[in-house]
Design an enzyme around this catalytic site. Structure first.
Site, PDB file in Angstrom:
ATOM      1  N   ASP A  25     -31.369 -33.469  15.515  1.00 23.89           N
ATOM      2  CA  ASP A  25     -31.290 -32.447  14.462  1.00 23.89           C
ATOM      3  C   ASP A  25     -32.486 -32.523  13.520  1.00 23.89           C
ATOM      4  OD1 ASP A  25     -28.766 -32.015  15.597  1.00 23.89           O
ATOM      5  OD2 ASP A  25     -27.790 -33.341  14.150  1.00 23.89           O
ATOM      6  N   ASP A  69     -33.012 -36.060  11.488  1.00 23.91           N
ATOM      7  CA  ASP A  69     -33.070 -35.222  10.275  1.00 23.91           C
ATOM      8  C   ASP A  69     -34.432 -35.307   9.584  1.00 23.91           C
ATOM      9  OD1 ASP A  69     -30.452 -34.971  10.977  1.00 23.91           O
ATOM     10  OD2 ASP A  69     -29.621 -35.576   9.057  1.00 23.91           O
TER      11      ASP A  69
END
Length: 678
Positions: free
Chosen positions: A529, A502
């Site tokens: 991600d 992230d």
């Protein structure tokens, strides 16, 4: 983004055209400069020009070239210099009451004057205390019917880019009845008066009195008046003053009158359209009075009576000036002093002065619109500089960050738009903002090293890092954001984002509200991600590094889009390079994130005209949280490299759809935003 993994993996740690000679090394605070346009889209199967991950990067020129500097020069730059309100809060004033309040405050302020401020009662003074910058916003800032007054003991004041006008009382041409000056100062030190316009005032336009020291008066216009600029009112020989690039037009006397100045350095000034009323004595240009030592260089006098004169007790040196139709006294005697013994400066040719000064003197539309805050020279931390920006800010504030690592969290709240973060090092790696908080301690917003909730924010020539050591700490989740944005119209140029899971979240305030983010010539790394959220986000001409987690089969996911179903534009990665140290066939291009199971978050990702590494899986899109990737809006177009392929598991966008899925369409929105063209 909060989710659980089914399996843990070992982790890798993040690693004028009038003269060629300028007055000074000149730059103007006008905000971010133009950048090189992106390269044209290459034909299918060819590589675009993309900077490698290791290639050094030079910052875009952050300031437009001009004829002046945004820092004091001459005598105002000596003995510690003149910094004005540096280090203080920035405020914008539009009323007499607000101007008076902030100008007289004990603490430092940068005061932006927006619009005409009518001072009442007529002729009243606005007191200016120490450590102030008062600057007009573009050409709008005016002080009407009143004066600025610096009382004895005041120091460190900058007054720039204002029009000060119309305190003249009909019939009082000599200024004997009303002492309504434009700016008056008594026994002050370190003052810079720059780029102002003085017109039709009640007495002197600018009175510098009673042993004032370290003063520079530059690029001002004095017009339509009797007495322009007086210096002295003392028997002491104390004042040191620099007067350069001013235009005295339609004035009669004091252009300037300098009484008992220890050093008066006048250069590149322009005197024209002198008031002629038949007065044989008190119509003049420059006058060295008392025991003044004056040096005049490369000025231009057009049709001026007594262009430069000196008392028998004074010394006046004149060299290099143009005398065009002048009459009367042209005095020069004594040795005065050598200005270069005090400071460095560069002269413009005298012949160029009329064109130069008429163009660049007085208020400029590029001044006062961009306020510059220096970190750490004036503000100890990046957050301290952000805190100095006013809520509802209506002008660009550039935070210039000196090279170094700023170990702090930075929060730019939604009510502080138009902030520009600018690293001043030669490379983006020279200026780093870093922290190490994981999302488990405060969610994505609490984790982010930098959180940008405001709109119209930019960052250039910087690196953002979250260096949380996920291998050393056992947590339920290892999300650790380097950057989170929720504002609209955010630009990152020549920036790097470093982390693992992230790394970069580009979001919006709520699901059905569209925010836009543009990354150009940048670098992004991570593993899981590491580009995610629901903002419309364009990554162009950049390098994306997919980090290996040590797995032979699944090392992570580049994207996790949660685009609102009503928004056709989510993530666009274009004309870029994806690189990886992960094994072949072990990395996903992305998966669909439905926060909290939200069915209307239907990710949209297009990767086009981009080089893909061998690490990309043959089936590069995958499911997430019970939602199938096939129900999302994932596509590729004209990618190339060892990881590129066309298979049933790799949807390809049609040429017709690709024509409306380019940078311009993603960013335009309802307002035609086009940062890629700048």
């Amino acid at each position: 983004m909060t989710h659980l993994r089914s399996k843990r993996f070992p982790r890798r740690r993040p690693g004028r055209a009038v003269a060629a000679v300028t007055t000074l090394a000149a730059v103007v605070a006008v905000g971010p400069g133009a950048t090189t346009p992106a390269a044209a889209t290459p034909p299918a199967g060819t590589a675009p020009a993309v900077r490698s991950a290791e290639q050094p990067t030079a910052p875009a020129d952050p300031r437009a070239a001009g004829r002046w500097t945004d820092r004091p020069h001459g005598f105002a730059s000596l003995a510690g210099g003149t910094t004005g309100g540096r280090g203080g809060r920035v405020v914008t004033v539009r009323t007499h009451a607000d101007l008076a309040r902030y100008a007289a405050a004990a603490e430092p302020y940068i005061i932006r004057v927006a619009g005409a401020i009518d001072v009442a009662p007529f002729g009243a003074s606005v007191d200016v205390a120490s450590d102030k910058t008062i600057i007009g916003v573009g050409t709008t800032g005016e002080i009407v019917h009143g004066e600025l007054n610096l009382k004895p003991g005041t120091r460190n004041v900058i007054i720039r880019n204002l029009t000060i006008r119309d305190s003249y009382v009909d019939g009082d041409w000599d200024g004997k009845t009303n002492d309504f000056d434009g700016i008056q100062m008594d026994s002050v030190s370190h003052v810079w008066i720059d780029h102002n316009r003085f017109s039709r005032l009640g007495d002197g336009m600018l009175d510098i009195r009673k042993d004032s020291q370290y003063v520079t008066v530059s690029y001002n216009r004095f017009e339509d008046h009797n007495k322009a600029l007086g210096i002295g009112w003392t028997t002491n020989v104390t004042t040191q003053i620099t007067i350069d690039h001013n235009w005295f037009r339609g004035t009669k006397q004091r252009n300037p009158s300098a009484d008992n100045c220890a050093y008066a350095h006048l250069y590149n000034n322009y005197l024209s359209a002198q008031v002629k009323d038949g007065d044989p004595v008190w119509t003049y240009g420059n006058w060295a009075r008392g025991r003044t030592r004056m040096v005049i260089e490369n000025s231009y006098y057009r049709d001026v009576q007594h262009p430069h004169q000196a008392d028998a007790t004074a010394e006046l040196v004149q060299r290099g000036s143009v005398l065009d139709g002048t009459t009367g006294r042209h005095d020069a005697w004594g040795t005065a002093f050598d200005p270069r013994d005090h400071y460095a400066y560069r002269l413009d040719p005298a012949a160029a002065v009329p064109a130069l000064v008429t163009r660049f003197s007085g208020p400029q539309r590029t001044l006062g619109t961009d306020t510059v805050l220096d970190v750490p020279a004036a503000y100890p931390t990046v957050q301290a500089a952000v805190d100095a920006v006013p809520a509802g800010n209506d002008g660009t504030v550039t935070l210039r960050l000196a090279p170094g690592t700023y170990r702090e969290k930075v929060r730019i709240p939604a009510d502080k738009p138009r902030i520009a973060l600018l690293g001043t090092g030669r490379d983006r790696a020279d200026t780093v903002i870093a922290h190490d908080t994981p999302a488990e301690y405060g969610g994505s917003s609490g984790s982010a090293t930098v959180l940008i909730a405001a709109s119209d924010v930019s960052a250039r020539n910087l690196t953002f890092v979250n260096d949380f050591d996920e291998a050393a700490v056992e947590l339920k989740g290892e999300q650790a954001l380097a950057m989170k944005t929720t504002g609209d119209r955010i630009v990152f140029e020549n920036t790097a984002f470093k982390g693992n899971q992230d790394t970069l979240m580009t979001d919006s305030p709520k699901l059905d509200r569209v925010s836009r983010v543009y990354l150009r010539d940048s670098y992004l790394e991570g593993d899981v991600d590491f580009l995610y959220g629901r903002a419309t986000t364009v990554v162009e001409n950049s390098v994306i590094r997919a980090l290996s987690r040590g797995s032979a089969t699944n090392n992570g996911y580049i994207t996790a889009a949660s685009t609102w179903t009503g928004n056709p534009y989510g993530f666009l990665i274009t004309r870029s390079r994806i690189v990886s140290d992960a094994p072949a066939g072990s990395f996903h291009l992305g998966r669909p994130w439905h926060p909290g199971g939200e069915p209307n978050a239907v990710g949209q990702v297009l990767i086009r005209d981009t080089e893909l590494p061998a690490a990309v899986k043959a089936s590069p899109w995958t499911d997430m949280g019970g939602f199938s990737w096939r129900d999302a809006r994932f596509a590729e177009y004209r990618n190339y490299g060892p990881g590129a392929a066309v298979t049933p598991d790799r949807p390809q966008m049609s040429d017709a759809d690709a024509a409306v899925h380019d940078v311009a369409h993603y960013l335009a929105g309802h307002d035609g935003w086009a940062p890629h063209r700048g």
